[in-house]
Design a protein around this motif. Sequence first.
Motif, PDB file in Angstrom:
ATOM      1  N   PRO A 147      17.958   1.373  98.514  1.00 38.62           N
ATOM      2  CA  PRO A 147      18.600   0.424  99.435  1.00 38.62           C
ATOM      3  C   PRO A 147      18.675  -0.986  98.858  1.00 38.62           C
ATOM      4  CG  PRO A 147      16.373   0.954 100.160  1.00 38.62           C
ATOM      5  CD  PRO A 147      16.681   1.893  99.040  1.00 38.62           C
ATOM      6  N   LEU A 148      19.880  -1.545  98.806  1.00 36.60           N
ATOM      7  CA  LEU A 148      20.059  -2.891  98.255  1.00 36.60           C
ATOM      8  C   LEU A 148      19.253  -3.933  99.018  1.00 36.60           C
ATOM      9  CD1 LEU A 148      23.884  -3.110  97.395  1.00 36.60           C
ATOM     10  CD2 LEU A 148      21.957  -3.162  95.806  1.00 36.60           C
ATOM     11  N   SER A 149      19.093  -3.721 100.325  1.00 36.10           N
ATOM     12  CA  SER A 149      18.370  -4.697 101.141  1.00 36.10           C
ATOM     13  C   SER A 149      16.920  -4.847 100.697  1.00 36.10           C
ATOM     14  CB  SER A 149      18.414  -4.292 102.616  1.00 36.10           C
ATOM     15  OG  SER A 149      17.799  -3.020 102.801  1.00 36.10           O
ATOM     16  N   ALA A 150      16.377  -3.827 100.034  1.00 37.50           N
ATOM     17  CA  ALA A 150      14.996  -3.887  99.556  1.00 37.50           C
ATOM     18  C   ALA A 150      14.916  -4.369  98.116  1.00 37.50           C
ATOM     19  CB  ALA A 150      14.344  -2.506  99.672  1.00 37.50           C
ATOM     20  N   LEU A 151      16.069  -4.610  97.504  1.00 36.21           N
ATOM     21  CA  LEU A 151      16.113  -4.994  96.095  1.00 36.21           C
ATOM     22  C   LEU A 151      16.614  -6.416  95.865  1.00 36.21           C
ATOM     23  CD1 LEU A 151      17.753  -1.712  94.744  1.00 36.21           C
ATOM     24  CD2 LEU A 151      15.433  -2.472  94.190  1.00 36.21           C
ATOM     25  N   VAL A 152      17.664  -6.800  96.588  1.00 34.46           N
ATOM     26  CA  VAL A 152      18.411  -8.019  96.275  1.00 34.46           C
ATOM     27  C   VAL A 152      18.024  -9.174  97.191  1.00 34.46           C
ATOM     28  CG1 VAL A 152      20.715  -9.033  96.198  1.00 34.46           C
ATOM     29  CG2 VAL A 152      20.341  -6.716  95.348  1.00 34.46           C
ATOM     30  N   ALA A 153      17.864 -10.346  96.576  1.00 35.71           N
ATOM     31  CA  ALA A 153      17.604 -11.572  97.333  1.00 35.71           C
ATOM     32  C   ALA A 153      18.527 -12.678  96.825  1.00 35.71           C
ATOM     33  CB  ALA A 153      16.148 -11.987  97.188  1.00 35.71           C
ATOM     34  N   GLN A 154      18.866 -13.595  97.696  1.00 35.46           N
ATOM     35  CA  GLN A 154      19.691 -14.741  97.326  1.00 35.46           C
ATOM     36  C   GLN A 154      18.878 -15.720  96.466  1.00 35.46           C
ATOM     37  OE1 GLN A 154      23.028 -14.870  98.157  1.00 35.46           O
ATOM     38  NE2 GLN A 154      22.645 -12.807  98.960  1.00 35.46           N
ATOM     39  N   ASP A 155      19.543 -16.790  96.058  1.00 38.39           N
ATOM     40  CA  ASP A 155      18.871 -17.852  95.292  1.00 38.39           C
ATOM     41  C   ASP A 155      18.231 -17.303  94.016  1.00 38.39           C
ATOM     42  OD1 ASP A 155      17.894 -20.288  94.549  1.00 38.39           O
ATOM     43  OD2 ASP A 155      16.440 -20.473  96.177  1.00 38.39           O
ATOM     44  N   ASN A 156      19.035 -16.593  93.237  1.00 34.08           N
ATOM     45  CA  ASN A 156      18.566 -16.013  91.966  1.00 34.08           C
ATOM     46  C   ASN A 156      17.388 -15.064  92.167  1.00 34.08           C
ATOM     47  OD1 ASN A 156      20.461 -17.455  90.276  1.00 34.08           O
ATOM     48  ND2 ASN A 156      19.199 -19.282  90.592  1.00 34.08           N
ATOM     49  N   GLY A 157      17.389 -14.386  93.319  1.00 33.25           N
ATOM     50  CA  GLY A 157      16.331 -13.421  93.593  1.00 33.25           C
ATOM     51  C   GLY A 157      15.062 -14.017  94.163  1.00 33.25           C
ATOM     52  N   LEU A 158      15.056 -15.309  94.457  1.00 35.54           N
ATOM     53  CA  LEU A 158      13.819 -15.991  94.863  1.00 35.54           C
ATOM     54  C   LEU A 158      13.763 -16.362  96.344  1.00 35.54           C
ATOM     55  CD1 LEU A 158      13.561 -18.375  91.781  1.00 35.54           C
ATOM     56  CD2 LEU A 158      12.144 -16.355  92.229  1.00 35.54           C
ATOM     57  N   ALA A 159      14.832 -16.105  97.089  1.00 33.93           N
ATOM     58  CA  ALA A 159      14.904 -16.573  98.476  1.00 33.93           C
ATOM     59  C   ALA A 159      13.767 -16.031  99.338  1.00 33.93           C
ATOM     60  CB  ALA A 159      16.257 -16.199  99.087  1.00 33.93           C
ATOM     61  N   ASP A 160      13.497 -14.724  99.257  1.00 38.10           N
ATOM     62  CA  ASP A 160      12.457 -14.144 100.105  1.00 38.10           C
ATOM     63  C   ASP A 160      11.062 -14.597  99.672  1.00 38.10           C
ATOM     64  OD1 ASP A 160      14.037 -12.622 101.945  1.00 38.10           O
ATOM     65  OD2 ASP A 160      14.487 -11.232 100.328  1.00 38.10           O
ATOM     66  N   ILE A 161      10.864 -14.760  98.377  1.00 39.27           N
ATOM     67  CA  ILE A 161       9.570 -15.250  97.895  1.00 39.27           C
ATOM     68  C   ILE A 161       9.318 -16.662  98.414  1.00 39.27           C
ATOM     69  CG2 ILE A 161       8.332 -15.983  95.808  1.00 39.27           C
ATOM     70  CD1 ILE A 161       9.551 -13.557  94.382  1.00 39.27           C
ATOM     71  N   LYS A 162      10.342 -17.509  98.382  1.00 34.00           N
ATOM     72  CA  LYS A 162      10.204 -18.873  98.910  1.00 34.00           C
ATOM     73  C   LYS A 162       9.884 -18.852 100.398  1.00 34.00           C
ATOM     74  CE  LYS A 162      13.268 -21.266  95.644  1.00 34.00           C
ATOM     75  NZ  LYS A 162      14.543 -22.021  95.487  1.00 34.00           N
ATOM     76  N   HIS A 163      10.595 -18.014 101.146  1.00 31.43           N
ATOM     77  CA  HIS A 163      10.383 -17.933 102.598  1.00 31.43           C
ATOM     78  C   HIS A 163       8.964 -17.470 102.914  1.00 31.43           C
ATOM     79  CE1 HIS A 163      11.278 -17.168 106.831  1.00 31.43           C
ATOM     80  NE2 HIS A 163      10.695 -15.984 106.672  1.00 31.43           N
ATOM     81  N   ILE A 164       8.519 -16.412 102.255  1.00 32.50           N
ATOM     82  CA  ILE A 164       7.185 -15.871 102.523  1.00 32.50           C
ATOM     83  C   ILE A 164       6.113 -16.882 102.145  1.00 32.50           C
ATOM     84  CG2 ILE A 164       5.521 -14.097 101.821  1.00 32.50           C
ATOM     85  CD1 ILE A 164       7.953 -12.209 101.437  1.00 32.50           C
ATOM     86  N   ALA A 165       6.260 -17.512 100.981  1.00 33.02           N
ATOM     87  CA  ALA A 165       5.249 -18.469 100.521  1.00 33.02           C
ATOM     88  C   ALA A 165       5.102 -19.625 101.502  1.00 33.02           C
ATOM     89  CB  ALA A 165       5.618 -18.986  99.135  1.00 33.02           C
ATOM     90  N   ASN A 166       6.220 -20.056 102.071  1.00 37.44           N
ATOM     91  CA  ASN A 166       6.183 -21.155 103.035  1.00 37.44           C
ATOM     92  C   ASN A 166       5.582 -20.719 104.370  1.00 37.44           C
ATOM     93  OD1 ASN A 166       6.929 -23.888 103.955  1.00 37.44           O
ATOM     94  ND2 ASN A 166       8.404 -22.790 105.243  1.00 37.44           N
ATOM     95  N   GLN A 167       6.058 -19.590 104.891  1.00 39.36           N
ATOM     96  CA  GLN A 167       5.594 -19.107 106.189  1.00 39.36           C
ATOM     97  C   GLN A 167       4.143 -18.612 106.142  1.00 39.36           C
ATOM     98  OE1 GLN A 167       7.407 -19.199 109.189  1.00 39.36           O
ATOM     99  NE2 GLN A 167       8.664 -20.537 107.909  1.00 39.36           N
ATOM    100  N   ALA A 168       3.704 -18.131 105.001  1.00 39.95           N
ATOM    101  CA  ALA A 168       2.360 -17.566 104.880  1.00 39.95           C
ATOM    102  C   ALA A 168       1.279 -18.583 105.182  1.00 39.95           C
ATOM    103  CB  ALA A 168       2.154 -16.993 103.475  1.00 39.95           C
ATOM    104  N   MET A 169       1.569 -19.858 104.992  1.00 41.43           N
ATOM    105  CA  MET A 169       0.557 -20.892 105.228  1.00 41.43           C
ATOM    106  C   MET A 169       0.062 -20.897 106.671  1.00 41.43           C
ATOM    107  SD  MET A 169       1.744 -24.068 102.801  1.00 41.43           S
ATOM    108  CE  MET A 169       3.389 -24.247 103.480  1.00 41.43           C
TER     109      MET A 169
END
Length: 289
Positions: free
Chosen positions: A210-232
């Motif tokens: 499934p592409l939804s589990a593979l692809v992220a915006q912002d050069n692949g970093l969008a979900d990592i940025k979101h999680i890192a911010n919200q995780a706090m």
Amino acid sequence: MKQSSSVEDTLKSATERLTVSGSESPSLDASVLLCHVLDKPRSFLLTWPDKLLSIDDTQAFEQVLQRRIKGEPVAYILGQREFWSLPLQVAPSTLIPRADTERLVEIALEKAPQLPGDILDLGTGTGAIALAIASELPKRQVWGIDVKEEARQLAESNALKLGIENANFLCGDWFTPLEAGTQFALIVSNPPYIEKNDPHLTQGDVRFEPLSALVAQDNGLADIKHIANQAMGFLLPGAWLMFEHGYDQGKSVRDILSALGYQSITTYKDYGENDRVTVGQFSLCQKEK
């Protein structure tokens, strides 16, 4: 009527056909698929190479072989993949667990004893990471969240079949199913991190995932940025946040964590000596900023 083929001849022919189709492991694929059809261990193929296949077995094997020749992942054909020595059900709605992700589990198990508390796996899919950690830490509660209800059900089914009682699964978009004030000693994630134009998306097993589990915006970093911010808002002081990411994203993930104030940021390599897992430790002063 065509004469029945022996185990040896069947494997030889299948291996040749899979080689032509472009399989990276044609001999292994042929053996695994034949064992699946015959419901026998691989030792059977070596012990009885001259045994003739029945017509039903020959037809059944041809069906699964055709699926593999067309590129469908073996794990989806079998409906199962082993991860951390755990046999897991898999489905086309989830990613296929991969060996490199075991590095994330290894590092999580190294960090987990440093702080008591629950553990969270974001984007749990089959439940592979959560169940591997839960199996090693039976006195800790491990939670897995996935945006797809079918994935949550699959992970829950895997936990039930494996008899792992300290793993719990929720459905929702990242942290949304959690109550305010919930805190964890460790948050792990193998989120989507592939850039949408990456040529690997059109190659090999990935074509069927499934592409939804593979692809992220912002050069692949969008979900990592979101999680890192919200995780706090969900980490205990001193807790660890860790990501699996692409081989060329180590510095980018370190920069993301550093900009948010995480401490002791480290990138670990996978078994192929590629950057694969980056971790950061949460400090109370981050929340006070």
